[in-house]
Design an enzyme around this catalytic site. Structure first.
Site, PDB file in Angstrom:
ATOM      1  N   ASP A  60      34.738  -2.207  98.062  1.00 34.41           N
ATOM      2  CA  ASP A  60      34.391  -1.720  99.396  1.00 34.41           C
ATOM      3  C   ASP A  60      33.309  -2.537 100.095  1.00 34.41           C
ATOM      4  O   ASP A  60      32.880  -2.192 101.194  1.00 34.41           O
ATOM      5  CB  ASP A  60      33.970  -0.241  99.317  1.00 34.41           C
ATOM      6  N   GLU A  69      23.198  -3.052  86.309  1.00 33.23           N
ATOM      7  CA  GLU A  69      22.832  -4.441  86.632  1.00 33.23           C
ATOM      8  C   GLU A  69      21.711  -4.911  85.717  1.00 33.23           C
ATOM      9  O   GLU A  69      21.779  -5.974  85.104  1.00 33.23           O
ATOM     10  CB  GLU A  69      22.368  -4.562  88.091  1.00 33.23           C
TER      11      GLU A  69
HETATM   12  C1  UGA Z   1      26.730   0.685  94.116  1.00 33.42           C
HETATM   13  C2  UGA Z   1      26.870  -0.746  93.641  1.00 33.42           C
HETATM   14  O1  UGA Z   1      27.245  -1.588  94.713  1.00 33.42           O
HETATM   15  C3  UGA Z   1      27.914  -0.785  92.551  1.00 33.42           C
HETATM   16  O2  UGA Z   1      28.105  -2.108  92.154  1.00 33.42           O
HETATM   17  C4  UGA Z   1      27.458   0.086  91.410  1.00 33.42           C
HETATM   18  O3  UGA Z   1      28.443   0.122  90.420  1.00 33.42           O
HETATM   19  C5  UGA Z   1      27.278   1.503  91.923  1.00 33.42           C
HETATM   20  O4  UGA Z   1      26.389   1.514  93.024  1.00 33.42           O
HETATM   21  C6  UGA Z   1      26.734   2.385  90.841  1.00 33.42           C
HETATM   22  O5  UGA Z   1      25.761   2.021  90.232  1.00 33.42           O
HETATM   23  O6  UGA Z   1      27.280   3.482  90.628  1.00 33.42           O
HETATM   24  P1  UGA Z   1      28.400   2.309  95.389  1.00 33.42           P
HETATM   25  O7  UGA Z   1      28.917   1.950  96.729  1.00 33.42           O
HETATM   26  O8  UGA Z   1      27.315   3.310  95.350  1.00 33.42           O
HETATM   27  O9  UGA Z   1      27.997   1.000  94.647  1.00 33.42           O
HETATM   28  O10 UGA Z   1      29.554   2.798  94.413  1.00 33.42           O
HETATM   29  P2  UGA Z   1      31.116   2.693  94.602  1.00 33.42           P
HETATM   30  O11 UGA Z   1      31.480   1.646  95.572  1.00 33.42           O
HETATM   31  O12 UGA Z   1      31.650   4.052  94.793  1.00 33.42           O
HETATM   32  O13 UGA Z   1      31.547   2.236  93.128  1.00 33.42           O
HETATM   33  C7  UGA Z   1      31.288   0.950  92.645  1.00 33.42           C
HETATM   34  C8  UGA Z   1      32.595   0.285  92.200  1.00 33.42           C
HETATM   35  O14 UGA Z   1      33.158   1.027  91.142  1.00 33.42           O
HETATM   36  C9  UGA Z   1      33.624   0.217  93.324  1.00 33.42           C
HETATM   37  O15 UGA Z   1      34.288  -1.022  93.297  1.00 33.42           O
HETATM   38  C10 UGA Z   1      34.575   1.358  92.996  1.00 33.42           C
HETATM   39  O16 UGA Z   1      35.905   1.103  93.395  1.00 33.42           O
HETATM   40  C11 UGA Z   1      34.466   1.450  91.481  1.00 33.42           C
HETATM   41  N1  UGA Z   1      34.608   2.842  90.978  1.00 33.42           N
HETATM   42  C12 UGA Z   1      33.958   3.871  91.567  1.00 33.42           C
HETATM   43  C13 UGA Z   1      35.429   3.082  89.913  1.00 33.42           C
HETATM   44  O17 UGA Z   1      36.047   2.167  89.368  1.00 33.42           O
HETATM   45  N2  UGA Z   1      35.563   4.373  89.454  1.00 33.42           N
HETATM   46  C14 UGA Z   1      34.934   5.424  90.038  1.00 33.42           C
HETATM   47  O18 UGA Z   1      35.110   6.575  89.590  1.00 33.42           O
HETATM   48  C15 UGA Z   1      34.105   5.164  91.130  1.00 33.42           C
HETATM   49 MN    MN Z   2      30.490   0.770  97.178  1.00 34.97          MN
END
Ligand code: UGA
Ligand code: MN
Length: 488
Positions: free
Chosen positions: A314, A397
């Site tokens: 995203d 990270e």
């Molecule tokens: C932020 C950071 O940009 C992420 O790199 C980090 O993993 C995340 O916080 C975290 O620490 O949880 P954020 O926008 O808050 O990202 O989180 P998401 O974009 O919802 O998820 C991060 C990535 O994991 C996305 O590429 C999403 O597609 C993936 N994801 C999310 C999954 O594979 N499974 C899930 O249940 C939720």
């Molecule tokens: Mn995100």
């Protein structure tokens, strides 16, 4: 991450330990019990030898009570000799510096590592070569990396905490760098670059460039396919890129297989579901299982040439990012826009060197950076067989960068000394997939709607139902009519 998310991560801890911590505690307790059981007057066990389960030399000597005097004297002399020898070996061991000890395969413990050293990582590596038990390896890691002491374990915030059947997954999985041992589900891959031109140049002209392994964790939800489509259209402009798409789903998504293939970018599609017990907790470790699977994939293929970048599905990526990260020698870093309260997170650079970090959520992290704010050279990473990313929300990270022995002086600032934003932490408004009442009798070949809704369902965007959802209205000449009149 939204502020509320950070607040949740900051909650006081309610669970104390994980498996490894328990192992360590248990081991220490057993050791104390052994010491207490020791017969009166017997020599204390020497801790170093105790971990090897060998009886200490002095205890052996004292055990020979019925032996003749001369033999006893002889043994006593030998004992004194043995003691002196052990003392001498210990003296040599502690006077050698860490590097020398490591080079000799002696391990590096006991050297009083500071928080900034990467010694803990080397220790893990070398203790394995010494064949020491996992306990000792973990105990040593704990000694040398203070923040791994379990003090900052994630809060277990199950919605239904009274339900004892829900076990805190952070206990059962452990956070102390549980070794990467993911079972990989490879859905499909394509290694040939199907594009003819990238940025107006024939693809063949880019052959000399190192490959960027762009790891994208993704998960099924209404926005998944549009996110990946948008990202693909950025990546289509990037030469020499291998897109590792790791989907947080049990089985393979065949629609995604076809879609990735169609883009023509070299890709690998993995199915990498989050372990089920993590799904019940908040905050959940998002995208961790996926990134671990991608790390495993890189390792299994022994890929040491190229650059690794974790690019969420995203975010928004400037094409300038790719030429910057491609030059990564060890670890490069750069600011990420839209992060938390400051609207940015990234390194502070003075005289061309990274000296500190700007981030509104520090939480004691040594490397308070976003996942999208760094890239790693694979040859550099290959030096660290204990590379890891624990299931520890908010700390992924930091722990990953620790596991690859990062030091401040190794960081290469990118994007005009970290003054440019080349990546944005954009977030998409999430909504439930729609349900529209549109009876199946109208979803046949008489109109496009049958095929349209079938594909929307496959993409997880919307579905038609005979009984549920608002009735589908169709309009003609500005007038809404019941769909039955148009579709019959
Ligand atoms: C932020 C950071 O940009 C992420 O790199 C980090 O993993 C995340 O916080 C975290 O620490 O949880 P954020 O926008 O808050 O990202 O989180 P998401 O974009 O919802 O998820 C991060 C990535 O994991 C996305 O590429 C999403 O597609 C993936 N994801 C999310 C999954 O594979 N499974 C899930 O249940 C939720
Ligand atoms: Mn995100």
């Amino acid at each position: 991450m939204p502020s509320a998310y950070y607040a949740a991560l900051d909650q006081p801890l309610t669970s104390s330990d994980d498996d490894e911590e328990e192992d360590i505690e248990r081991h220490q307790q057993q050791h104390r019990q052994r010491q207490q059981r020791r017969p009166k007057g017997a020599a204390p066990r020497i801790p170093f030898l105790a971990t090897h389960s060998l009886p200490p030399p002095m205890a052996l000597l004292r055990g020979s009570s019925g032996v003749v005097g001369s033999r006893r004297r002889c043994l006593r002399t030998a004992g004194l000799f043995g003691g002196a020898l052990i003392f001498l070996i210990a003296l040599c061991y502690f006077t050698l510096n860490t590097d020398t000890r490591l080079a000799l395969g002696l391990g590096g413990g006991g050297g009083g590592a500071t928080d900034d050293s990467d010694e803990g990582i080397h220790l893990g590596k070398h203790s394995q070569s010494l064949g020491l038990s996992r306990f000792r390896e973990l105990a040593r890691q704990r000694q040398t990396i203070p923040a791994f002491d379990g003090q900052d374990l994630p809060k277990f915030a199950s919605k239904n905490r009274k339900d004892s059947s829900i076990r805190n997954p952070y206990r059962s999985y452990g956070i102390l760098s549980r070794a990467l041992n993911e079972s990989l589900h490879l859905c499909s891959e394509g290694h040939l670059d199907q594009r003819l031109y990238v940025q107006d140049k024939p693809v063949a002209q880019y052959g000399h460039l190192p490959i960027i392994y762009f790891v994208t964790p993704t998960y099924p939800r209404r926005e998944q396919i549009p996110e990946l489509t948008r990202l693909a259209h950025t990546l289509l402009h990037v030469p020499r890129l291998h897109w590792l798409v790791a989907n947080d789903q049990e089985g393979c998504n065949t629609f995604m297989d076809g879609m990735l293939k169609r883009f023509g970018i070299p890709y690998t599609h993995l199915a990498s579901p989050m372990p089920s017990n993590f799904r019940k907790v908040k905050p959940a470790p998002r995208g961790v299982a996926n990134r671990r699977a991608a790390l495993q994939w890189l390792r299994q293929r022994n890929l040491t040439d190229g650059v690794l970048y974790f690019g969420d599905d995203d975010n928004t990526y400037d094409l300038g990012l790719f030429s910057e990260i491609r030059q990564t020698q060890r670890v490069s870093m750069f600011p990420v826009g839209f992060i938390a309260d400051y609207g940015v997170s990234g390194p502070v650079v003075r005289k061309g060197k990274v000296v500190a970090f700007l981030d509104s959520w520090l939480a004691g992290r040594r490397w308070p950076v976003d996942m999208a704010g760094f890239a790693v050279n694979l040859e550099y990473m290959a030096q660290f067989p204990n590379v890891n990313m624990p299931y520890k929300p908010g700390f992924e990270e930091d722990r990953f960068l620790r596991s690859i022995g990062l030091r401040l002086d190794l960081i290469e600032p990118r994007g005009k000394n970290c003054s440019q934003i080349l990546v944005w932490h954009t977030q998409t408004k999430s909504k439930k997939a729609a349900v529209v009442r549109l009876e199946s009798e109208y979803l046949d070949g008489r109109s496009n709607l049958g095929a349209l809704f079938r594909s929307l369902k496959i993409m997880g965007v919307a579905s038609a139902s005979d009984t549920e959802g608002p009735k589908a209205l169709i309009s003609k000449n500005g007038k809404a009519s019941d769909h039955a009149t148009i579709l019959s």
